[in-house]
Design an enzyme around this catalytic site. Sequence first.
Site, short mmCIF file in Angstrom:
data_model
loop_
_atom_site.label_atom_id
_atom_site.label_comp_id
_atom_site.label_asym_id
_atom_site.label_seq_id
_atom_site.Cartn_x
_atom_site.Cartn_y
_atom_site.Cartn_z
N HIS A 6 70.70 53.40 -7.37
CA HIS A 6 71.65 53.73 -8.21
C HIS A 6 71.76 55.04 -8.75
O HIS A 6 72.77 55.54 -9.32
CB HIS A 6 71.25 52.81 -9.70
CG HIS A 6 70.30 53.20 -10.56
ND1 HIS A 6 69.00 52.42 -10.51
CD2 HIS A 6 70.33 53.97 -11.41
CE1 HIS A 6 68.29 52.94 -11.31
NE2 HIS A 6 69.03 53.75 -12.16
N ASP B 23 66.66 48.41 -4.90
CA ASP B 23 67.23 49.58 -5.78
C ASP B 23 66.18 50.80 -5.46
O ASP B 23 65.72 51.68 -6.22
CB ASP B 23 67.08 49.35 -7.35
CG ASP B 23 67.72 50.57 -8.06
OD1 ASP B 23 68.64 50.90 -7.57
OD2 ASP B 23 67.29 50.72 -9.42
N GLY C 238 67.84 59.67 -17.12
CA GLY C 238 67.27 60.69 -16.28
C GLY C 238 65.98 60.70 -15.88
O GLY C 238 65.77 61.40 -14.47
N ASN C 239 65.40 59.50 -16.22
CA ASN C 239 64.04 59.23 -15.60
C ASN C 239 64.12 58.43 -14.11
O ASN C 239 63.10 58.26 -13.38
CB ASN C 239 63.19 58.49 -16.43
CG ASN C 239 62.21 59.42 -17.50
OD1 ASN C 239 62.40 59.46 -18.69
ND2 ASN C 239 62.00 60.64 -16.98
N SER C 240 65.09 58.03 -13.85
CA SER C 240 65.34 56.95 -12.81
C SER C 240 64.90 57.63 -11.42
O SER C 240 65.53 58.86 -11.31
CB SER C 240 66.99 56.57 -12.72
OG SER C 240 67.50 55.79 -13.80
N GLY D 280 63.43 30.92 3.04
CA GLY D 280 64.30 30.07 3.10
C GLY D 280 64.29 29.09 1.93
O GLY D 280 64.20 27.84 1.94
#
Length: 486
Positions: free
Chosen positions: A122, A152, A223-225, A281
Amino acid sequence: MKKIVNYLTMAVCLIAMAFSVAAFSKADAAPAVPAGQPVDLTYAAEKALPSVVHIKYVQNSKIKTVDVQSDPFSDFFSDPFGGFFGRGNGGTQKRQVQTPKRTATGSGVIISSDGYIVTNNHVVDGADELTVTLNDNKEYSARIIGADKTTDLALIKINDKNLPAITIANSDNIKIGEWVLAVGNPLGLNNTVTAGIVSAKARSLGANGVESFIQTDAAINAGNSGGALVNTRGELVGINAMLYSQTGSYSGYGFAIPTAIMNKVVDDLKKYGTVQRALIGIQGSDVKDYVDSQKDEGKDIDLGTMEGIYVNKVSDDGAAAEAGIKEGDVIVAADGQKVTRMAELQEVIAKKRPGDKITLTYLHNKKKSTQTVTLKNEQGSTKVVKNMDLDVLGANFREITKAQKEQYNISYGLEVIKVNNGRLKDAGISKGFIIQRVNDQVIKTIDDMQKVVKDASTSKDPVLYIQGIYPTGRKAYFAVALNEDN
């Protein structure tokens, strides 16, 4: 960046910082710290900071065509005959609007000296430009190697050598209560560290498809992402990805993707361009959650255990079905490792690829059984899944001209201008055909076509369902199989 708001409901927000605590001598050995004494975090910070970068995201302004509600009064004065000639299109009009330029910031971690950097999907998704700034303020343009929305995670690269790569530790070895440091660039404050402890492992929030987060009480903000979560030796144990907050700012807990998952995703993106995701599955839930839901309905359930994964559904052709697992069974171990909830099972499987074997231990009518099965991909085989591009179609394309739009009374499309050997020829599509929709996606540009081919090639149903018209005005519909064995 991402945010969890009001009882773990997901929204997009930030991520963040890694904690690391360490008391180390000059010989890089960690001296014993007497009980009750403060922990020295300076060594971990010094080791980790040079490896954490600032990422600036830019999405350029674009012209888009959108449907807007018609205003009968303004429409009449601008074009008094518009309604008679149908330009209102049943109460809506197509108008071109210019989207604003968007900028954002995040963090990333250098994992190799030749410029590979891990961050969150992201942080880079949809970017036209990525600028990476190192701890010493050197700037680089970065390109995306690959990204995976399900975990992510994203892998980007800058061109340079001898970069300060971080040491990667095995996240399986961290313990609840262990000190960690979060390193990143929150709220425009570059090169920031915050400290805390590991407050939980294998946490699932329902935000991504595959989750087994490390939970920490380090302060994280926008901003830490994509920043680093490091141990007391300054070694990477996780990529910060989420914040739990009811306000959008730090209020107690952050979540990081463990390196045990990161390592496999990065390796796949380098080798194949897409993640080779193995599946067993089943659809399932934590046993406790299932039992509690049954109690709410007045039912008394005894599964023989209160730990494990309750199997709600079994795919007919999946690995679990081949192991003899049925609806109502409880999986209690994978590869000899006890699994008490779904996030733990996801973490075990996330390290594997289709074709790998896994040993599953489960309870059927409270009786324990163990079986070894071969994991499959989303398409039901054990083959490597690769991103395909337009070459597989064996054709050349161009956007339709203004004259064609007027002639055929259409506003968009991609004309097939040449057909060679490939999937389109096999499906019977010939030169001159105008493609308008593929897999229910509007096709206006070659980039649109490339994206839909890429997405379909790695999906459960690797087929292109193509709609369009011939120059005669005849509409047609085709199903184009991307896999050779379809």
